[in-house]
Write an enzyme that holds these catalytic residues in place. Structure first.
Site, PDB file in Angstrom:
ATOM      1  N   ASP A 158       0.886  -1.278  -0.089  1.00 34.10           N
ATOM      2  CA  ASP A 158      -0.019   0.148   0.086  1.00 34.10           C
ATOM      3  C   ASP A 158       1.037   1.376   0.045  1.00 34.10           C
ATOM      4  O   ASP A 158       1.971   1.375  -0.524  1.00 34.10           O
ATOM      5  CB  ASP A 158      -0.958  -0.150   1.216  1.00 34.10           C
ATOM      6  CG  ASP A 158      -2.216   0.415   0.956  1.00 34.10           C
ATOM      7  OD1 ASP A 158      -2.295   1.700   0.764  1.00 34.10           O
ATOM      8  OD2 ASP A 158      -3.301  -0.037   1.110  1.00 34.10           O
TER       9      ASP A 158
ATOM     10  N   HIS B  46      -4.194   5.954   3.312  1.00 32.74           N
ATOM     11  CA  HIS B  46      -4.708   4.789   2.669  1.00 32.74           C
ATOM     12  C   HIS B  46      -3.792   3.508   3.365  1.00 32.74           C
ATOM     13  O   HIS B  46      -4.587   2.658   3.887  1.00 32.74           O
ATOM     14  CB  HIS B  46      -4.652   4.894   1.093  1.00 32.74           C
ATOM     15  CG  HIS B  46      -5.500   3.636   0.638  1.00 32.74           C
ATOM     16  ND1 HIS B  46      -4.887   2.262   0.361  1.00 32.74           N
ATOM     17  CD2 HIS B  46      -6.498   3.562   0.035  1.00 32.74           C
ATOM     18  CE1 HIS B  46      -5.620   1.463  -0.326  1.00 32.74           C
ATOM     19  NE2 HIS B  46      -6.681   2.152  -0.516  1.00 32.74           N
TER      20      HIS B  46
ATOM     21  N   SER C 106     -11.070  -1.293  -1.121  1.00 38.16           N
ATOM     22  CA  SER C 106      -9.610  -1.322  -0.321  1.00 38.16           C
ATOM     23  C   SER C 106      -9.839  -1.659   1.118  1.00 38.16           C
ATOM     24  O   SER C 106      -9.071  -1.888   1.603  1.00 38.16           O
ATOM     25  CB  SER C 106      -9.273   0.375  -0.617  1.00 38.16           C
ATOM     26  OG  SER C 106      -8.568   0.078  -1.854  1.00 38.16           O
TER      27      SER C 106
END
Ligand code: NAG
Ligand code: NAG
Ligand code: NAG
Ligand code: NAG
Ligand code: NAG
Length: 780
Positions: A155, A228, A561
């Site tokens: 990520d 994220h 996600s």
């Protein structure tokens, strides 16, 4: 909407690439990154190391200067940006097109493909609230000895100071862990601990295409600027943080799925995207480091088994015993919008939880419409006052730049002091709020269109905003367009739990059928992916807008996600409980115990239509972690099974070689059709031949429950075919015993649309359910 932002990003990348291409066209063709797969068995004896052989191979295709010297040798070595060795055999190098063409001819080269850019699967819908422990997961999971399991997260890195990575009370790092804590700006050795056991960065592919990372603007270290990666890592395996309260909003405990599992961070995504050569290197490393579960919330590769580096590398990871979960993509509600469909990957779609954030719009005519909001700021709209309402779209069934509130489209004379209705789509939702605010608007009503239906995702907008569904939106627009002085007011009602119905399949969640191989049923499962609260970076505000000066420890995001790391974390728990289970066994346990009814006992509905969802929307259903721990039977598979599946996919021997690497694996042709892969879901694609009305699929189950047990089959009824299971009962006498059965489909009347149903094996205690979809090939 994510699909749109992805498109915009791609457009932008395309134009950047075009610019750099034309700039250097004058000299010779441009260099770009290629991933080259090598057959290690072809390495000549004269080379003692793979790298030496790789650079000599590259050297042989470089345009040689008149006099042979050491420069070409050196240049060849410099051209290589990665050498891969575990999940994948080969290297990545910078080559000109003609060099790549020549390299293809080298007998050691199995495959060669250009770098591709993958995108994160978030919908960028941050907001803030307090979190309740995930229902049904908190109590039993705490007893699982999950501290020896490492979840590798590919990520944007990690924000190590987040309390979700507090390692107080954690056992020492497992001795067999071989990972490393790489350092760089803003990240030192002490940022790793017993929770974050590894942190590595992969940027060579990114830099080769995009130029050097500007270290003033971006951390060239595992530190997460974006948020994220921090969010997904904490969702999978974050430590519990009681009293996680955000800007005074509702409190609760924020926690990951596998509380004591370890996190290894592999930063592969940078400001300009995630590059395949970097992803490949990260997976290769993760396997070597000793990761057990890979969590990959990104996608966008080529729709092909042997050209998509994520598909190839995850095959290698599965081969080494790693469980891999990937996001399904945010391309819904369109059919065929799935990514990451390889059968060895667990493909995760997104659904809602039973928590909501109600807000209302009260129109001047007294009509009250409900929506959602997480707005909390100084400027609250008072409910006893009405504010003028404006919608810039001329026709609510036709979107235009003004109705979408795109940047630079709102005239301050028209919108100042008003509540502005903005249609969802094209630009990020929070950015629309910024556009309204900049034009002097007082508030915003974010209106869903047909693309999102009634699915509501709230964001932490910088001005009072209520998000509303398509039906309410139509009614508000009608009021606005038919009244000379339309008025409204907005009210924000906080957090509400126990929402019914839930779960609901998110409109954005990518849908089947699986375009690549319809016989392989995808998505596999759905998991929470709407309004998920988890740890956040300290570098940007919750809206991710540069104008947002707020800093929060937790943030709310939506996207597949977010659902992917839920499954990764639960897989880590299953791995801890059953260390001997294969990746396929873990996936089977998750799928056969998934549920398809919501908390009102009705079939789970699809947010985009409001109608019951089907297997193309929710896969086998919503994960049920405590049931997955004890599934009774599993549909197990090994590496050769997956390989046999590939043997049914009309790949050339060279394309198959991509998966065999240096092993002597070959096709035994044991599968009559791809649908015969021992998958925990059944997709029957029936041929259109009146002479061929009977079609049979085979499955084998392994008993992991009570040693002596008897299971009975129950199969649902279909209109177009009669479906029978033989034998009807399976009698097990010991643990790990395998028994096979046949499912026979006899076409009664060919249907134009697929039919859905299921097969359940039950021993009175366990219910082992596989979804069934029957598709009739159209008459030609
Ligand atoms: C980590 O958790 C422990 C116990 O839960 C707590 O005492 C400590 O203050 C926490 N550390 C940080 C940095 O939050
Ligand atoms: C809107 O509000 C204004 C000012 O409060 C008022 O004059 C007007 O009548 C209202 N219009 C409607 C349709 O309620
Ligand atoms: C905003 O106004 C509503 C309605 O008057 C009220 O219920 C709510 O508490 C206010 N919110 C804040 C943050 O002041
Ligand atoms: C809006 O657009 C649709 C489709 O283009 C059309 O059918 C409809 O008549 C239009 N309505 C108005 C009020 O212009
Ligand atoms: C492949 O190689 C392994 C040992 O490397 C051997 O045991 C196996 O029999 C071989 N299989 C085939 C099909 O040749």
């Amino acid at each position: 909407m994510a699909g749109n932002s992805v498109t915009w990003l791609l457009l932008c990348l395309t134009c950047c690439l075009t610019i750099s291409l034309s700039a250097s066209l004058a000299t010779s063709s441009t260099m770009r990154t290629y991933i080259i797969q090598m057959d290690h068995s072809k390495r000549p004896q004269s080379f003692t190391e793979h790298f030496e052989w790789y650079s000599s191979t590259v050297e042989s295709v470089l345009a040689k200067p008149e006099t042979e010297d050491d420069d070409t040798v050196e240049e060849a070595a410099d051209r290589i940006i990665y050498s891969y060795g575990t999940a994948f055999h080969g290297f990545a190098a910078q080559l000109r097109e003609e060099e790549a063409e020549r390299l293809k001819e080298d007998h050691g080269v199995v495959a060669l493909y250009p770098e591709t850019v993958y995108q994160l699967h978030t919908t960028r819908s941050p907001m803030f609230l307090g979190l309740e422990p995930e229902s049904g997961i908190s109590v039993w999971a705490d007893d699982i000895f999950d501290h020896d399991v490492v979840v590798g997260v590919l990520d944007t890195g990690v924000w190590p100071e987040s309390p979700s990575f507090n390692d107080t009370g954690m056992a020492p790092i497992p001795k067999n862990w071989r990972g490393a804590c790489e350092t760089g700006r803003g990240f030192s050795k002490r940022n790793c601990n017993r929770k974050i056991v590894g942190a590595r960065i992969f940027y060579r592919g990114y830099e080769a295409t995009s130029g050097k990372i500007n270290e003033q603007e971006e951390y060239k270290s595992p530190r997460d600027q974006d948020g994220h990666g921090t969010h997904t890592a904490a969702t999978a395996a974050g430590s519990p943080v009681p009293g996680a309260s955000l800007l005074g909003y509702a409190g609760g405990t924020a926690r990951g799925m596998a509380l004591k599992a370890r996190v290894a961070v592999y930063k592969v995504c940078w400001a300009g995207g995630c590059f395949s050569s970097d992803i490949l290197s990260a997976i290769d490393r993760a396997v070597a480091d000793g990761v057990n579960v890979l969590s990959i919330s990104l996608g966008g590769g080529v729709s092909s088994y042997y050209r998509d580096s994520l598909s190839i590398a995850t095959f290698g990871a599965m081969e080494m015993g790693l469980f891999v979960s990937c996001s399904a993509g945010n391309g819904g509600p369109d059919s065929f919008s799935l990514t990451n469909v390889s059968p060895w990957i667990t493909t995760v779609g997104a659904s809602t939880m039973d928590r909501d954030f109600p807000a209302t719009v009260k129109l001047g005519n007294g009509k009250l419409l409900s929506g959602v909001s997480l707005y909390k700021g100084r400027r609250n709209l008072s409910t006893d006052k009405q504010y003028p309402l404006v919608y810039m779209g001329s026709n609510s069934s036709n979107l235009d730049p003004t109705s979408l509130c795109l940047e630079g489209t709102l005239d301050p004379h028209t919108v100042a002091g008003k509540i502005v209705i903005c249609d969802r789509g094209i630009s990020p939702r929070v950015q629309k709020g910024q556009v309204v605010k900049d034009a002097g608007g007082l508030g915003m009503i974010l209106a869903n269109t047909a693309a999102n239906g009634e699915e509501l995702v709230a964001d932490s907008h910088l001005l009072p905003t209520v998000a509303i569904g398509e039906t309410s939106a139509k009614s508000i627009k009608h009021y606005t367009q038919t009244n000379p002085h339309p008025n409204a007011t907005l009210a924000f009602l906080g957090t509400k739990v126990g929402i019914r119905p839930s779960p609901v399949v998110a409109a954005f969640s990518s849908r089947g059928p699986n375009l690549l191989t319809p016989e392989i049923f995808k998505p596999d499962v759905v998991a929470p992916g709407v309004n998920i609260l988890a740890a956040w970076t300290g570098d940007v505000g919750p809206s991710t807008l540069s104008t947002d000066r707020r800093r929060v420890k937790f943030n709310i995001l939506s996207g597949t996600s977010m659902s992917c790391p839920h499954v990764s974390g639960v897989a880590a728990l299953l791995k801890a409980k059953h260390p001997d289970w294969s990746p396929a066994a873990i996936k089977s346990a998750l799928m056969t115990t998934a549920y398809v009814h919501d908390n009102t006992q009705k079939p789970i509905i699809d947010a985009s239509t409001g109608a019951p969802s089907n297997c193309f929307d929710h896969g086998a259903g919503h994960i049920n972690p405590s049931k997955a721990l004890d599934p009774g039977l599993i549909y197990d598979m090994g590496v050769q099974d997956y390989f046999e599946f590939l043997c049914t996919q009309k790949l050339t021997p060279m394309q198959l070689k991509v998966f065999t690497k240096s092993s002597n694996r070959s096709c035994q042709h044991i599968l009559a059709s791809p649908g015969d892969l021992n998958y925990p879901a059944i997709s029957a694609v029936l041929p259109d031949q009146p002479s061929n009305r009977v079609f049979t699929l085979h499955r084998t189950v392994t008993n992991v429950g009570t040693p002596v047990s008897k299971y009975h089959a129950r199969v649902s009824r279909f209109t177009g075919a009669s479906v029978t299971v033989k034998p009807q009962a399976l009698t097990f006498t010991k643990k790990y015993q395998k028994l096979s059965f046949k499912i026979t489909f006899t076409t009664k009347s060919q249907q134009s649309k697929p039919e859905f149903g299921g097969l359940t094996w039950t021993d009175g205690v366990h219910r082992v359910t596989s979804p069934i979809v029957i598709t009739w090939l159209p008459k030609i």
